[in-house]
Design a protein around this motif. Structure first.
Motif, PDB file in Angstrom:
ATOM      1  N   GLY A 289      -6.036  25.182  -3.760  1.00 37.88           N
ATOM      2  CA  GLY A 289      -5.428  25.955  -4.832  1.00 37.88           C
ATOM      3  C   GLY A 289      -6.421  26.744  -5.660  1.00 37.88           C
ATOM      4  N   VAL A 290      -5.917  27.257  -6.775  1.00 33.26           N
ATOM      5  CA  VAL A 290      -6.698  28.056  -7.717  1.00 33.26           C
ATOM      6  C   VAL A 290      -6.893  27.238  -8.989  1.00 33.26           C
ATOM      7  CG1 VAL A 290      -6.808  30.193  -9.052  1.00 33.26           C
ATOM      8  CG2 VAL A 290      -5.695  30.179  -6.804  1.00 33.26           C
ATOM      9  N   THR A 291      -8.125  27.170  -9.468  1.00 30.68           N
ATOM     10  CA  THR A 291      -8.425  26.465 -10.713  1.00 30.68           C
ATOM     11  C   THR A 291      -8.647  27.473 -11.831  1.00 30.68           C
ATOM     12  OG1 THR A 291      -9.484  24.636  -9.531  1.00 30.68           O
ATOM     13  CG2 THR A 291      -9.980  24.865 -11.877  1.00 30.68           C
ATOM     14  N   PHE A 292      -7.891  27.317 -12.905  1.00 29.87           N
ATOM     15  CA  PHE A 292      -8.078  28.133 -14.101  1.00 29.87           C
ATOM     16  C   PHE A 292      -8.793  27.287 -15.157  1.00 29.87           C
ATOM     17  CE2 PHE A 292      -4.184  29.738 -12.125  1.00 29.87           C
ATOM     18  CZ  PHE A 292      -4.394  31.109 -12.117  1.00 29.87           C
ATOM     19  N   LEU A 293      -9.906  27.779 -15.652  1.00 32.20           N
ATOM     20  CA  LEU A 293     -10.518  27.158 -16.826  1.00 32.20           C
ATOM     21  C   LEU A 293      -9.949  27.837 -18.056  1.00 32.20           C
ATOM     22  CD1 LEU A 293     -12.512  25.483 -18.484  1.00 32.20           C
ATOM     23  CD2 LEU A 293     -14.237  27.256 -18.044  1.00 32.20           C
ATOM     24  N   ARG A 294      -9.168  27.085 -18.830  1.00 37.41           N
ATOM     25  CA  ARG A 294      -8.645  27.624 -20.086  1.00 37.41           C
ATOM     26  C   ARG A 294      -9.690  27.349 -21.160  1.00 37.41           C
ATOM     27  NH1 ARG A 294      -7.964  25.745 -24.815  1.00 37.41           N
ATOM     28  NH2 ARG A 294      -6.670  23.974 -24.189  1.00 37.41           N
ATOM     29  N   THR A 295     -10.255  28.410 -21.694  1.00 39.14           N
ATOM     30  CA  THR A 295     -11.404  28.252 -22.576  1.00 39.14           C
ATOM     31  C   THR A 295     -11.001  27.694 -23.941  1.00 39.14           C
ATOM     32  OG1 THR A 295     -11.256  30.563 -23.309  1.00 39.14           O
ATOM     33  CG2 THR A 295     -12.697  30.080 -21.431  1.00 39.14           C
ATOM     34  N   PHE A 296     -12.008  27.258 -24.651  1.00 36.87           N
ATOM     35  CA  PHE A 296     -11.869  26.558 -25.923  1.00 36.87           C
ATOM     36  C   PHE A 296     -11.083  27.375 -26.948  1.00 36.87           C
ATOM     37  CE2 PHE A 296     -13.806  25.328 -30.084  1.00 36.87           C
ATOM     38  CZ  PHE A 296     -13.436  24.001 -30.078  1.00 36.87           C
ATOM     39  N   ALA A 297     -10.119  26.724 -27.589  1.00 39.30           N
ATOM     40  CA  ALA A 297      -9.336  27.365 -28.651  1.00 39.30           C
ATOM     41  C   ALA A 297      -9.823  26.824 -29.997  1.00 39.30           C
ATOM     42  CB  ALA A 297      -7.846  27.077 -28.474  1.00 39.30           C
ATOM     43  N   PRO A 298     -10.501  27.638 -30.805  1.00 42.17           N
ATOM     44  CA  PRO A 298     -11.093  27.141 -32.052  1.00 42.17           C
ATOM     45  C   PRO A 298     -10.053  26.626 -33.044  1.00 42.17           C
ATOM     46  CG  PRO A 298     -12.024  29.279 -31.452  1.00 42.17           C
ATOM     47  CD  PRO A 298     -10.837  29.051 -30.561  1.00 42.17           C
ATOM     48  N   SER A 299     -10.462  25.644 -33.829  1.00 46.54           N
ATOM     49  CA  SER A 299      -9.641  25.190 -34.955  1.00 46.54           C
ATOM     50  C   SER A 299      -9.918  26.104 -36.148  1.00 46.54           C
ATOM     51  CB  SER A 299      -9.970  23.735 -35.303  1.00 46.54           C
ATOM     52  OG  SER A 299     -11.338  23.619 -35.679  1.00 46.54           O
ATOM     53  N   HIS A 300      -9.131  25.939 -37.221  1.00 44.21           N
ATOM     54  CA  HIS A 300      -9.263  26.838 -38.376  1.00 44.21           C
ATOM     55  C   HIS A 300      -9.195  26.079 -39.702  1.00 44.21           C
ATOM     56  CE1 HIS A 300      -8.005  29.731 -35.200  1.00 44.21           C
ATOM     57  NE2 HIS A 300      -8.794  30.549 -35.858  1.00 44.21           N
ATOM     58  N   PHE A 301      -9.956  25.017 -39.819  1.00 40.12           N
ATOM     59  CA  PHE A 301      -9.999  24.293 -41.090  1.00 40.12           C
ATOM     60  C   PHE A 301     -10.756  25.123 -42.130  1.00 40.12           C
ATOM     61  CE2 PHE A 301      -9.415  20.850 -38.016  1.00 40.12           C
ATOM     62  CZ  PHE A 301      -8.380  20.145 -38.612  1.00 40.12           C
ATOM     63  N   GLU A 302     -10.178  25.225 -43.306  1.00 43.42           N
ATOM     64  CA  GLU A 302     -10.829  25.907 -44.419  1.00 43.42           C
ATOM     65  C   GLU A 302     -10.836  24.993 -45.638  1.00 43.42           C
ATOM     66  OE1 GLU A 302     -10.266  30.361 -44.711  1.00 43.42           O
ATOM     67  OE2 GLU A 302      -8.384  29.829 -43.699  1.00 43.42           O
ATOM     68  N   ASN A 303     -11.841  25.185 -46.486  1.00 40.00           N
ATOM     69  CA  ASN A 303     -11.976  24.410 -47.731  1.00 40.00           C
ATOM     70  C   ASN A 303     -12.126  22.917 -47.467  1.00 40.00           C
ATOM     71  OD1 ASN A 303     -11.621  26.791 -49.345  1.00 40.00           O
ATOM     72  ND2 ASN A 303      -9.422  26.649 -48.924  1.00 40.00           N
ATOM     73  N   GLY A 304     -12.818  22.585 -46.388  1.00 40.97           N
ATOM     74  CA  GLY A 304     -13.074  21.183 -46.084  1.00 40.97           C
ATOM     75  C   GLY A 304     -12.926  20.890 -44.609  1.00 40.97           C
ATOM     76  N   LEU A 305     -13.550  19.805 -44.161  1.00 39.27           N
ATOM     77  CA  LEU A 305     -13.406  19.368 -42.781  1.00 39.27           C
ATOM     78  C   LEU A 305     -12.028  18.750 -42.576  1.00 39.27           C
ATOM     79  CD1 LEU A 305     -16.937  17.743 -42.288  1.00 39.27           C
ATOM     80  CD2 LEU A 305     -16.192  20.041 -41.613  1.00 39.27           C
ATOM     81  N   TRP A 306     -11.722  18.408 -41.334  1.00 36.11           N
ATOM     82  CA  TRP A 306     -10.396  17.868 -41.009  1.00 36.11           C
ATOM     83  C   TRP A 306     -10.088  16.593 -41.794  1.00 36.11           C
ATOM     84  CZ3 TRP A 306      -9.937  12.960 -38.975  1.00 36.11           C
ATOM     85  CH2 TRP A 306     -11.114  12.370 -38.489  1.00 36.11           C
ATOM     86  N   ASN A 307     -11.133  15.782 -42.068  1.00 38.11           N
ATOM     87  CA  ASN A 307     -10.925  14.517 -42.777  1.00 38.11           C
ATOM     88  C   ASN A 307     -11.355  14.593 -44.237  1.00 38.11           C
ATOM     89  OD1 ASN A 307     -13.624  14.784 -42.247  1.00 38.11           O
ATOM     90  ND2 ASN A 307     -13.943  12.666 -41.566  1.00 38.11           N
ATOM     91  N   GLN A 308     -11.552  15.826 -44.726  1.00 36.45           N
ATOM     92  CA  GLN A 308     -11.969  16.010 -46.117  1.00 36.45           C
ATOM     93  C   GLN A 308     -11.085  17.039 -46.823  1.00 36.45           C
ATOM     94  OE1 GLN A 308     -16.120  17.056 -45.862  1.00 36.45           O
ATOM     95  NE2 GLN A 308     -16.750  15.024 -45.159  1.00 36.45           N
ATOM     96  N   GLY A 309      -9.818  17.065 -46.446  1.00 35.19           N
ATOM     97  CA  GLY A 309      -8.866  17.937 -47.118  1.00 35.19           C
ATOM     98  C   GLY A 309      -8.783  19.345 -46.576  1.00 35.19           C
TER      99      GLY A 309
END
Length: 425
Positions: A289-309
């Motif tokens: 078959g054919v292999t597709f690499l689906r590239t990285f989809a960035p997150s968009h946290f603003e005003n703090g990390l995911w565990n910091q609000g």
């Protein structure tokens, strides 16, 4: 001399007829006549218009063939969305943004427009006709599951699949579209390599994992022979704490806080797991078959990390000149592309780049944020700026995928035509 001339003309006519026969056969094979038998399964009360399909839509123009479909901008699409949380049962609760009260709806009304051409919006009839009798597997993490559920919802205007999973384990699913003999598979493998839990809590309270960077995850690598298309992805799980093994020995870790342990960046593991995953695919003798690499989809946290609000409350896409792919996001993307190119150079299997990174970098408005549960619900959940609302921007990945499957059919046709011409010489 006249006899030789006549024989030459007869031979040329025979060649032309043979080429025409191949052309007709290949076109019917890859661009079959559409079937509308599934329209009855669509519920007209949904308020979403059923899709239409015209055979001519399958054609790829010269501009589209040469175009980089992954470089472009998001443009308004008043016709969207093409399903709702009321017409599709496949939406994961934590991505069901409208159910849980997201107040704005504009994020559902954009489509991706490449700079040098137009990319048609996904047509579910066309897709199912082109994959008739085939199968597609999603391998990776919960964003890969997010993509599969998006596809199920987009295809729901034609038909819903039935569950044909060989196990009750929700991490390994198979869905079949009976009218088209087409199957989706989903294989949970957030690290793509063999892994295991070392500590359910860990120093960052997200678990501590053992990653065997040079060992295949056989839960998926032994299963892909059955599939015509495989989409692999991995990304956000590598931010978690982990102990890294190579050749059966510990080589270091990421933030594991264990004594006498070398601290290694997540990019160390990230590069090696993609190298191992591609090695596994290249080593599958029966995988055609054919292999597709689906590239990285960035997150968009603003005003703090995911565990910091940190949160993601924007209500419109960025323009391409308003943000840059940089820092860790750029590092992860470049690692993926470099390892992809290395695997491709071996010329053992077909690898294609489903390059969603730039498009998704521009969609800070498309995440669930806090709209993945009821406000008064007694749950411990952080704002989700990693996954994507359904309906939402991730639906455009189907536009990319359908275009790439068309391109694959075009390549196959050209290869068969060239092979036949060589035989006739």
């Amino acid at each position: 001399m006249e006899l030789m001339s006549v024989n030459k003309r007869i031979r040329n006519i025979a060649i032309l007829l043979a080429v025409a026969l191949i052309l007709v056969t290949v076109i019917r094979l890859y661009y079959p006549v559409p079937s509308y038998s599934s329209v009855a399964s669509y519920r007209s009360s949904s308020g979403i218009a059923p899709a239409s399909y015209h055979a001519g839509d399958v054609e790829i123009t010269d501009d589209q063939e040469k175009c980089d479909i992954f470089a472009g901008e998001w443009v308004p699409n008043p016709e969207g969305p093409y399903y709702t949380n009321k017409t599709c049962w496949a939406i994961h609760e934590h991505q069901n943004c409208m159910k849980y009260g997201r107040p704005d709806s504009g994020f559902m009304k954009w489509r991706w427009k490449p700079d040098g051409c137009d990319l048609p919006v996904f047509n579910p009839y066309q897709f199912l006709d082109m994959v008739r009798g085939k199968s597609l597997a999603f391998v990776g993490d919960s964003v890969g599951r997010n993509q599969m559920q998006s596809m199920i919802c987009l295809l729901s205007r034609v038909e819903y699949p039935i569950d044909v999973s060989p196990t009750s384990d929700e991490r390994f699913k198979r869905w079949k579209y009976e009218s088209y003999n087409f199957t989706f598979g989903y294989f949970w493998s957030p690290f793509l390599v063999r892994s295991g839990s070392r500590d359910s809590d860990g120093p960052m309270h997200t678990g501590l994992f053992n990653l065997y960077l040079d060992e295949f995850d056989e839960s998926w690598t032994t299963q892909i022979d059955d599939f015509d298309y495989v989409i692999i992805n991995a990304g956000h799980w590598f931010t978690r704490t982990a102990v890294y093994y190579e050749n059966g020995h510990i080589v270091g870790c990421r933030f594991c806080q264990l004594p006498n342990m070398t601290d290694l960046p997540m990019t160390y593991a990230y590069r090696r797991v993609f190298r191992t995953a591609f090695k596994a695919i290249n080593g599958r003798e029966n995988f055609k078959g054919v292999t597709f690499l689906r590239t990285f989809a960035p997150s968009h946290f603003e005003n703090g990390l995911w565990n910091q609000g940190g949160n993601c409350l924007r209500q419109r896409p960025f323009r391409s000149n308003e943000t840059l792919l940089e820092g860790l996001n750029l590092d992860l993307y470049m690692i993926q592309v470099e390892e992809f190119r290395a695997a491709q150079r071996e010329e053992k299997k077909k690898f294609r780049l489903l390059d969603t990174t730039q498009a998704m970098l521009l969609r800070p408005d498309g995440h669930p944020s806090r709209y993945g549960h009821w406000p008064n619900e007694n749950v411990t959940l952080y704002n989700d700026c990693v996954h994507w609302c359904l309906p939402g921007p991730i639906d455009s990945w189907a536009d990319f995928l359908l275009h790439m499957i068309k391109m694959e059919a075009r390549r196959t046709y050209k290869e068969k035509l060239l092979q036949h011409q060589k035989k006739m010489q």
